[in-house]
Design a protein around this motif. Sequence first.
Motif, PDB file in Angstrom:
ATOM      1  N   UNK A 116       0.828  -1.195   0.000  1.00 60.19           N
ATOM      2  CA  UNK A 116       0.000   0.000   0.000  1.00 60.19           C
ATOM      3  C   UNK A 116       0.872   1.259   0.000  1.00 60.19           C
ATOM      4  N   UNK A 117       1.972   1.203   0.767  1.00 65.41           N
ATOM      5  CA  UNK A 117       2.886   2.350   0.816  1.00 65.41           C
ATOM      6  C   UNK A 117       3.457   2.654  -0.570  1.00 65.41           C
ATOM      7  N   UNK A 118       3.846   1.604  -1.307  1.00 68.90           N
ATOM      8  CA  UNK A 118       4.378   1.802  -2.659  1.00 68.90           C
ATOM      9  C   UNK A 118       3.318   2.402  -3.585  1.00 68.90           C
ATOM     10  N   UNK A 119       2.092   1.913  -3.444  1.00 66.53           N
ATOM     11  CA  UNK A 119       0.998   2.419  -4.262  1.00 66.53           C
ATOM     12  C   UNK A 119       0.738   3.892  -3.966  1.00 66.53           C
ATOM     13  N   UNK A 120       0.762   4.245  -2.699  1.00 69.45           N
ATOM     14  CA  UNK A 120       0.558   5.646  -2.313  1.00 69.45           C
ATOM     15  C   UNK A 120       1.666   6.522  -2.891  1.00 69.45           C
ATOM     16  N   UNK A 121       2.904   6.077  -2.778  1.00 72.75           N
ATOM     17  CA  UNK A 121       4.027   6.859  -3.284  1.00 72.75           C
ATOM     18  C   UNK A 121       3.999   6.993  -4.803  1.00 72.75           C
ATOM     19  N   UNK A 122       3.448   5.981  -5.488  1.00 66.62           N
ATOM     20  CA  UNK A 122       3.392   6.044  -6.950  1.00 66.62           C
ATOM     21  C   UNK A 122       2.153   6.786  -7.464  1.00 66.62           C
ATOM     22  N   UNK A 123       1.237   7.118  -6.555  1.00 62.24           N
ATOM     23  CA  UNK A 123       0.049   7.879  -6.939  1.00 62.24           C
ATOM     24  C   UNK A 123       0.457   9.327  -7.198  1.00 62.24           C
ATOM     25  N   UNK A 124       0.159   9.848  -8.370  1.00 62.29           N
ATOM     26  CA  UNK A 124       0.509  11.258  -8.647  1.00 62.29           C
ATOM     27  C   UNK A 124      -0.204  12.189  -7.661  1.00 62.29           C
ATOM     28  N   UNK A 125       0.504  13.199  -7.216  1.00 63.67           N
ATOM     29  CA  UNK A 125      -0.103  14.178  -6.313  1.00 63.67           C
ATOM     30  C   UNK A 125      -1.025  15.074  -7.123  1.00 63.67           C
ATOM     31  N   UNK A 126      -2.302  15.137  -6.742  1.00 58.98           N
ATOM     32  CA  UNK A 126      -3.226  16.035  -7.456  1.00 58.98           C
ATOM     33  C   UNK A 126      -2.741  17.484  -7.377  1.00 58.98           C
ATOM     34  N   UNK A 127      -3.076  18.251  -8.402  1.00 61.90           N
ATOM     35  CA  UNK A 127      -2.643  19.649  -8.442  1.00 61.90           C
ATOM     36  C   UNK A 127      -3.369  20.522  -7.438  1.00 61.90           C
ATOM     37  N   UNK A 128      -4.574  20.107  -7.032  1.00 59.40           N
ATOM     38  CA  UNK A 128      -5.355  20.928  -6.107  1.00 59.40           C
ATOM     39  C   UNK A 128      -6.192  20.033  -5.201  1.00 59.40           C
ATOM     40  N   UNK A 129      -6.684  20.625  -4.137  1.00 55.99           N
ATOM     41  CA  UNK A 129      -7.593  19.905  -3.252  1.00 55.99           C
ATOM     42  C   UNK A 129      -8.856  19.519  -4.004  1.00 55.99           C
ATOM     43  N   UNK A 130      -9.314  20.399  -4.854  1.00 49.90           N
ATOM     44  CA  UNK A 130     -10.501  20.124  -5.655  1.00 49.90           C
ATOM     45  C   UNK A 130     -10.317  18.844  -6.479  1.00 49.90           C
ATOM     46  N   UNK A 131      -9.149  18.693  -7.084  1.00 49.94           N
ATOM     47  CA  UNK A 131      -8.845  17.473  -7.841  1.00 49.94           C
ATOM     48  C   UNK A 131      -8.749  16.261  -6.903  1.00 49.94           C
ATOM     49  N   UNK A 132      -8.178  16.469  -5.725  1.00 48.11           N
ATOM     50  CA  UNK A 132      -7.952  15.373  -4.780  1.00 48.11           C
ATOM     51  C   UNK A 132      -9.249  14.761  -4.252  1.00 48.11           C
ATOM     52  N   UNK A 133     -10.297  15.553  -4.114  1.00 48.05           N
ATOM     53  CA  UNK A 133     -11.544  15.040  -3.537  1.00 48.05           C
ATOM     54  C   UNK A 133     -12.496  14.474  -4.574  1.00 48.05           C
ATOM     55  N   UNK A 134     -12.153  14.615  -5.838  1.00 49.90           N
ATOM     56  CA  UNK A 134     -13.045  14.235  -6.925  1.00 49.90           C
ATOM     57  C   UNK A 134     -13.611  12.819  -6.799  1.00 49.90           C
ATOM     58  N   UNK A 135     -12.780  11.843  -6.443  1.00 53.35           N
ATOM     59  CA  UNK A 135     -13.217  10.448  -6.394  1.00 53.35           C
ATOM     60  C   UNK A 135     -13.900  10.029  -5.108  1.00 53.35           C
ATOM     61  N   UNK A 136     -13.997  10.920  -4.136  1.00 56.90           N
ATOM     62  CA  UNK A 136     -14.560  10.529  -2.840  1.00 56.90           C
ATOM     63  C   UNK A 136     -16.046  10.189  -2.895  1.00 56.90           C
ATOM     64  N   UNK A 137     -16.707  10.511  -4.006  1.00 58.14           N
ATOM     65  CA  UNK A 137     -18.117  10.115  -4.138  1.00 58.14           C
ATOM     66  C   UNK A 137     -18.234   8.594  -4.099  1.00 58.14           C
ATOM     67  N   UNK A 138     -17.168   7.900  -4.493  1.00 56.70           N
ATOM     68  CA  UNK A 138     -17.173   6.429  -4.501  1.00 56.70           C
ATOM     69  C   UNK A 138     -17.288   5.832  -3.099  1.00 56.70           C
ATOM     70  N   UNK A 139     -16.959   6.632  -2.085  1.00 63.49           N
ATOM     71  CA  UNK A 139     -17.041   6.147  -0.710  1.00 63.49           C
ATOM     72  C   UNK A 139     -18.142   6.874   0.068  1.00 63.49           C
ATOM     73  N   UNK A 140     -19.100   7.421  -0.671  1.00 66.61           N
ATOM     74  CA  UNK A 140     -20.289   7.988  -0.041  1.00 66.61           C
ATOM     75  C   UNK A 140     -20.210   9.455   0.335  1.00 66.61           C
TER      76      UNK A 140
END
Length: 138
Positions: free
Chosen positions: A1-25
């Motif tokens: 999981x740590x490797x996956x997190x490190x390989x995840x591109x950092x979103x450019x903004x908070x707005x971009x970062x929260x985009x997928x959270x609808x998948x978890x309600x």
Amino acid sequence: LQDLLQSTPTPESLNDAIEGLFMVGIDVARLRRVIEGETVNMKGKLRAHRLDVKLDHALAVYVYTLSDPKVHAAVNLELSSRERKSDGGVSCKLMACLPFIRFLDVALCSLPECLRFNGIAYRGVKWVFPSLKKHNVA
């Protein structure tokens, strides 16, 4: 999981970062309104305390600590879920959380030393101390 997190591109903004959270309600549109409503207040706090913290980073920490919507609860549920592993990878829900987790991780790592705490933190304590310097645990 740590490797996956490190390989995840950092979103450019908070707005971009929260985009997928609808998948978890999480109601992302509502969360965006909450962020928008807190933005001016957070700018004032950063300015008043002369903190060199990016606004989106401060807001990411704020978002994670909200009691409504409970972003921390939704994200942590996926991180600790038995279903987080799927076909040799991770679940779709956890993948949807990773951009926010990555953004929050970068935000926390960028905090100035005066905002960092190393030690035991107790959850659910209904008391706020004026500052760590003025708090005597003895």
